[in-house]
Scaffold this motif. Sequence first.
Motif, mmCIF file in Angstrom:
data_model
loop_
_atom_site.group_PDB
_atom_site.id
_atom_site.type_symbol
_atom_site.label_atom_id
_atom_site.label_comp_id
_atom_site.label_asym_id
_atom_site.label_seq_id
_atom_site.Cartn_x
_atom_site.Cartn_y
_atom_site.Cartn_z
ATOM 1 N N GLY A 1 0.821 -1.203 0.000
ATOM 2 C CA GLY A 1 0.000 0.000 0.000
ATOM 3 C C GLY A 1 0.857 1.255 0.000
ATOM 4 O O GLY A 1 1.805 1.383 -0.766
ATOM 5 N N GLY A 2 0.520 2.206 0.900
ATOM 6 C CA GLY A 2 1.294 3.426 0.997
ATOM 7 C C GLY A 2 2.744 3.144 1.356
ATOM 8 O O GLY A 2 3.033 2.245 2.154
ATOM 9 N N HIS A 3 3.657 3.918 0.772
ATOM 10 C CA HIS A 3 5.090 3.676 0.958
ATOM 11 C C HIS A 3 5.746 4.697 1.887
ATOM 12 O O HIS A 3 6.968 4.851 1.872
ATOM 13 N N GLU B 1 11.555 5.225 2.285
ATOM 14 C CA GLU B 1 10.692 5.260 3.470
ATOM 15 C C GLU B 1 10.227 3.869 3.894
ATOM 16 O O GLU B 1 9.932 3.634 5.064
ATOM 17 N N VAL B 2 10.161 2.949 2.929
ATOM 18 C CA VAL B 2 9.755 1.585 3.280
ATOM 19 C C VAL B 2 10.811 0.944 4.175
ATOM 20 O O VAL B 2 10.483 0.324 5.199
ATOM 21 N N SER B 3 12.075 1.109 3.822
ATOM 22 C CA SER B 3 13.156 0.542 4.633
ATOM 23 C C SER B 3 13.173 1.146 6.029
ATOM 24 O O SER B 3 13.321 0.429 7.031
ATOM 25 N N SER B 4 13.028 2.456 6.122
ATOM 26 C CA SER B 4 13.063 3.081 7.450
ATOM 27 C C SER B 4 11.813 2.715 8.245
ATOM 28 O O SER B 4 11.876 2.563 9.472
ATOM 29 N N GLY B 5 10.688 2.524 7.553
ATOM 30 C CA GLY B 5 9.480 2.084 8.252
ATOM 31 C C GLY B 5 9.640 0.689 8.826
ATOM 32 O O GLY B 5 9.221 0.421 9.964
ATOM 33 N N VAL B 6 10.259 -0.222 8.057
ATOM 34 C CA VAL B 6 10.512 -1.575 8.557
ATOM 35 C C VAL B 6 11.453 -1.536 9.752
ATOM 36 O O VAL B 6 11.241 -2.243 10.750
ATOM 37 N N ALA B 7 12.492 -0.710 9.677
ATOM 38 C CA ALA B 7 13.439 -0.604 10.788
ATOM 39 C C ALA B 7 12.735 -0.114 12.042
ATOM 40 O O ALA B 7 12.942 -0.660 13.136
ATOM 41 N N ARG B 8 11.911 0.903 11.901
ATOM 42 C CA ARG B 8 11.182 1.420 13.071
ATOM 43 C C ARG B 8 10.238 0.360 13.634
ATOM 44 O O ARG B 8 10.103 0.224 14.854
ATOM 45 N N VAL C 1 3.533 -12.696 6.248
ATOM 46 C CA VAL C 1 3.339 -11.365 5.685
ATOM 47 C C VAL C 1 4.389 -11.143 4.599
ATOM 48 O O VAL C 1 5.576 -11.404 4.820
ATOM 49 N N ILE C 2 3.948 -10.681 3.435
ATOM 50 C CA ILE C 2 4.838 -10.404 2.306
ATOM 51 C C ILE C 2 4.884 -8.894 2.112
ATOM 52 O O ILE C 2 3.851 -8.262 1.854
ATOM 53 N N LEU C 3 6.054 -8.304 2.230
ATOM 54 C CA LEU C 3 6.208 -6.850 2.104
ATOM 55 C C LEU C 3 6.913 -6.499 0.805
ATOM 56 O O LEU C 3 7.965 -7.058 0.486
ATOM 57 N N ASP C 4 6.354 -5.543 0.074
ATOM 58 C CA ASP C 4 6.913 -5.125 -1.202
ATOM 59 C C ASP C 4 7.824 -3.906 -1.027
ATOM 60 O O ASP C 4 7.643 -3.098 -0.120
ATOM 61 N N ASP C 5 8.826 -3.795 -1.915
ATOM 62 C CA ASP C 5 9.671 -2.601 -2.034
ATOM 63 C C ASP C 5 10.520 -2.288 -0.808
ATOM 64 O O ASP C 5 10.941 -1.143 -0.624
ATOM 65 N N HIS C 6 10.806 -3.288 0.017
ATOM 66 C CA HIS C 6 11.606 -3.057 1.221
ATOM 67 C C HIS C 6 12.967 -2.466 0.885
ATOM 68 O O HIS C 6 13.462 -1.572 1.571
ATOM 69 N N PHE C 7 13.600 -2.961 -0.183
ATOM 70 C CA PHE C 7 14.941 -2.493 -0.541
ATOM 71 C C PHE C 7 14.951 -1.724 -1.865
ATOM 72 O O PHE C 7 15.999 -1.585 -2.495
ATOM 73 N N ASN C 8 13.802 -1.234 -2.264
ATOM 74 C CA ASN C 8 13.706 -0.449 -3.494
ATOM 75 C C ASN C 8 14.257 0.952 -3.241
ATOM 76 O O ASN C 8 13.736 1.694 -2.412
ATOM 77 N N GLU C 9 15.301 1.318 -3.992
ATOM 78 C CA GLU C 9 15.964 2.604 -3.751
ATOM 79 C C GLU C 9 15.060 3.793 -4.040
ATOM 80 O O GLU C 9 15.332 4.912 -3.579
ATOM 81 N N PHE C 10 13.976 3.579 -4.789
ATOM 82 C CA PHE C 10 13.051 4.669 -5.074
ATOM 83 C C PHE C 10 12.126 4.961 -3.899
ATOM 84 O O PHE C 10 11.527 6.030 -3.818
ATOM 85 N N TRP C 11 12.019 4.010 -2.961
ATOM 86 C CA TRP C 11 11.116 4.157 -1.821
ATOM 87 C C TRP C 11 11.877 3.926 -0.507
ATOM 88 O O TRP C 11 11.639 2.948 0.194
#
Length: 278
Positions: free
Chosen positions: A144-146, A180-187, A168-178
């Motif tokens: 959903g929202g990134h 915020e997804v990586s930092s959201g997972v870390a948080r 749970v399957i998460l998309d775009d975790h390591f996508n350099e264009f997004w």
Amino acid sequence: MVIVEESGVTTLRQAYLKRGYSRVGGWLFPYSARFINSLLDLQLESGVRGSVGEIGVHHGKLFILLALGRRPDEAAFAIDVFGDQHLNRDDSGAGDREIFLNNTRRWLGADSARLDVLQRSSLDVRPEEILERSGRVRMASIDGGHTEDCVINDLMLVQSVLGPKGVVILDDHFNEFWPEVSSGVARYLLDPAASLRPFAITPNKTYFAAAEDVAFYRRSLRSRNDYYYEKSARLLGSELDIFGTQPWTFSLKTRVIKWIKATPAGPYARALRRRLAR
């Protein structure tokens, strides 16, 4: 109605993987589709029960694969803002409800009438609503929202409704264009209230389960997907396995396999592989 065969693989799901999903708009790497298919098989064979669903379905590319992996009595839910793009704060996708419904009707037939489609932001969906409508969840995709807030919200939301051995399957975790997804997972992973831990990575997908289920999935999926196993690694203290992330490796292996099958040695190679598998 989708009928599950004894092998845990439906005829429709096989057809969708071979020629269907590439015709549905969206983004899903071929190997990740196969890996998710092996996850569905594993859950069916292991007696894991529950609904399936996705946050951010776009045109249904991955959602249809999940829905084709259900038992006849299991629900499926889809959450997307679709035409309400004013709710799409980061422009991370522009799903079309009619295209999505047409795709589900094509591949799910009359069974598509049983889908629960929620046209709203996942930020406005409460766990109780999913539980009341679909029950406990055994496999859910988050695309959903990134933004950081959306990623954390969606992980917490699915965590709240996940059943035993749920994934749970998460998309775009390591996508350099997004990023915020990586930092959201870390948080999320650093939050004491978080109960999910990563156990695998495939192209553009990261897979999570409850901490007590991680060993089961790592052991089972490694044996099923060992040919595409790349390496093991650690992510914020969690051990996980990485599969099929090197495109050249995946494409080279695929070409070599097809070439061997086409040669006179093909039947002997298949027989040898079956013997080694046993």
